[in-house]
Design an enzyme around this catalytic site. Structure first.
Site, short mmCIF file in Angstrom:
data_model
loop_
_atom_site.label_atom_id
_atom_site.label_comp_id
_atom_site.label_asym_id
_atom_site.label_seq_id
_atom_site.Cartn_x
_atom_site.Cartn_y
_atom_site.Cartn_z
NE ARG A 105 64.76 11.04 43.79
CZ ARG A 105 64.85 10.84 42.57
NH1 ARG A 105 65.97 11.74 42.56
NH2 ARG A 105 64.64 9.91 41.80
CB THR A 109 59.30 17.17 47.62
OG1 THR A 109 59.31 16.29 48.98
CG2 THR A 109 57.93 17.40 48.48
CG ASP A 201 65.34 2.93 42.50
OD1 ASP A 201 65.70 2.40 42.44
OD2 ASP A 201 64.16 3.02 42.71
CG ASP A 204 63.32 -0.49 43.36
OD1 ASP A 204 63.39 -0.44 44.90
OD2 ASP A 204 62.54 -0.07 43.01
C1 PRP Z 1 68.51 7.07 45.25
C2 PRP Z 1 69.68 6.85 45.10
C3 PRP Z 1 70.53 8.04 45.25
C4 PRP Z 1 69.34 9.19 45.17
C5 PRP Z 1 69.77 11.01 44.38
O1 PRP Z 1 68.57 6.57 46.06
O2 PRP Z 1 70.96 5.87 45.48
O3 PRP Z 1 70.53 8.37 46.70
O4 PRP Z 1 67.80 8.55 44.59
O5 PRP Z 1 68.58 11.18 44.11
P1 PRP Z 1 68.87 12.56 43.90
O6 PRP Z 1 69.92 13.22 43.84
O7 PRP Z 1 67.74 13.59 43.37
O8 PRP Z 1 68.77 12.66 45.87
P2 PRP Z 1 66.42 6.51 46.64
O9 PRP Z 1 65.76 7.69 47.32
O10 PRP Z 1 65.38 6.38 45.67
O11 PRP Z 1 66.54 5.39 47.78
P3 PRP Z 1 66.77 4.05 47.94
O12 PRP Z 1 68.17 4.16 47.68
O13 PRP Z 1 66.86 3.88 49.13
O14 PRP Z 1 66.30 2.98 46.52
N1 URA Z 2 67.24 7.27 41.80
C1 URA Z 2 67.44 6.45 40.74
O1 URA Z 2 67.72 5.13 41.70
N2 URA Z 2 67.51 6.61 39.87
C2 URA Z 2 67.19 7.92 39.06
O2 URA Z 2 67.88 7.73 38.08
C3 URA Z 2 67.08 8.32 39.39
C4 URA Z 2 66.95 8.73 41.79
#
Ligand code: PRP
Ligand code: URA
Length: 210
Positions: A105, A109, A201, A204
């Site tokens: 994400r 934005t 997160d 993480d």
């Molecule tokens: C997180 C999660 C989803 C997304 C959800 O990933 O694992 O993929 O956010 O958010 P949304 O419904 O608003 O799209 P992140 O973007 O943090 O990436 P990562 O898994 O690489 O940490």
């Molecule tokens: N992605 C995450 O990992 N946690 C949230 O709460 C939203 C998006």
């Protein structure tokens, strides 16, 4: 509630989810719990798989038994956090194929940015489970399903662990044909589009990054 949304309220799932949410839960246990919850969700979300009748010779007699009717499956984790759910699913469906979709994400934005996509070439013969622990705004899962649909799979199901109402609404409007399985439906998104109360997160916490 939308009839294509399944909240998995089994006591074992809910118990494990409560520990997963706890800020004191460390990386090792968090990873184990994500995998265990995914396995329990998969068990229930596959209850509609078709069976065929087979005869099996036991040491005593012939048994009229049932086996899966040749349904081919693929799972597609959204990188990174979806990777945490893979082991739990493959422990139940060891022969499934695994595709990967990479998305993050944008921090300003909150829109998904895709950076990788590798899917099994014979997806038109398969049922697909899309995996991501978090459905927040819904942007990532909506785009991932659109990408998978380009490959004409037989069916797609989306499995997440925690969903926000905003993301669930957006997803079911964008893809009304795709059932959603989740363990917890939370309250709302905060100003950073994080799920409240959520679990923080997910990527993480699975990988021990910050
Ligand atoms: C997180 C999660 C989803 C997304 C959800 O990933 O694992 O993929 O956010 O958010 P949304 O419904 O608003 O799209 P992140 O973007 O943090 O990436 P990562 O898994 O690489 O940490
Ligand atoms: N992605 C995450 O990992 N946690 C949230 O709460 C939203 C998006």
């Amino acid at each position: 509630m939308n009839k294509n949304v399944f909240i998995m309220d089994h006591p074992l799932i809910q118990h494990k989810l409560s520990i997963l949410r706890d800020e004191k839960t460390g990386t090792k246990q968090f990873r184990e719990l994500i995998s265990e919850i995914a396995m329990l969700m998969c068990y229930d979300a596959t209850r509609d798989l078709p069976l065929k009748n087979v005869s099996v010779k036991t040491p005593v007699d012939i048994a009229n038994a049932k086996q899966l009717d040749g349904r081919k499956m693929a799972i597609v984790p959204i990188l990174r956090a979806g990777l945490g759910m893979v082991d739990g699913i493959t422990s139940l469906i060891p022969s499934c194929r695994i595709g990967h979709i990479g998305m993050y994400r944008d921090p300003v934005t909150h829109k998904p940015v895709d950076y990788y996509c590798k899917l099994p070439s014979d997806l038109e013969d398969r049922d697909v489970f899309l995996l991501d622990p978090m459905l927040a705004t819904g942007g990532s899962a909506i785009d991932a399903v659109s990408r998978i649909k380009e490959f004409n799979p037989k069916r797609i199901k989306f499995m997440c662990i925690i969903a926000a109402p905003e993301g669930l609404k957006a997803f079911t409007e964008a893809h009304p044909d795709v059932p959603v399985y989740c363990a917890g439906l939370d309250d709302h998104l905060n100003e950073h589009c994080y799920i409240v109360p959520g679990l923080g997160d997910a990527g993480d916490r699975i990988f021990g990054t910050k």
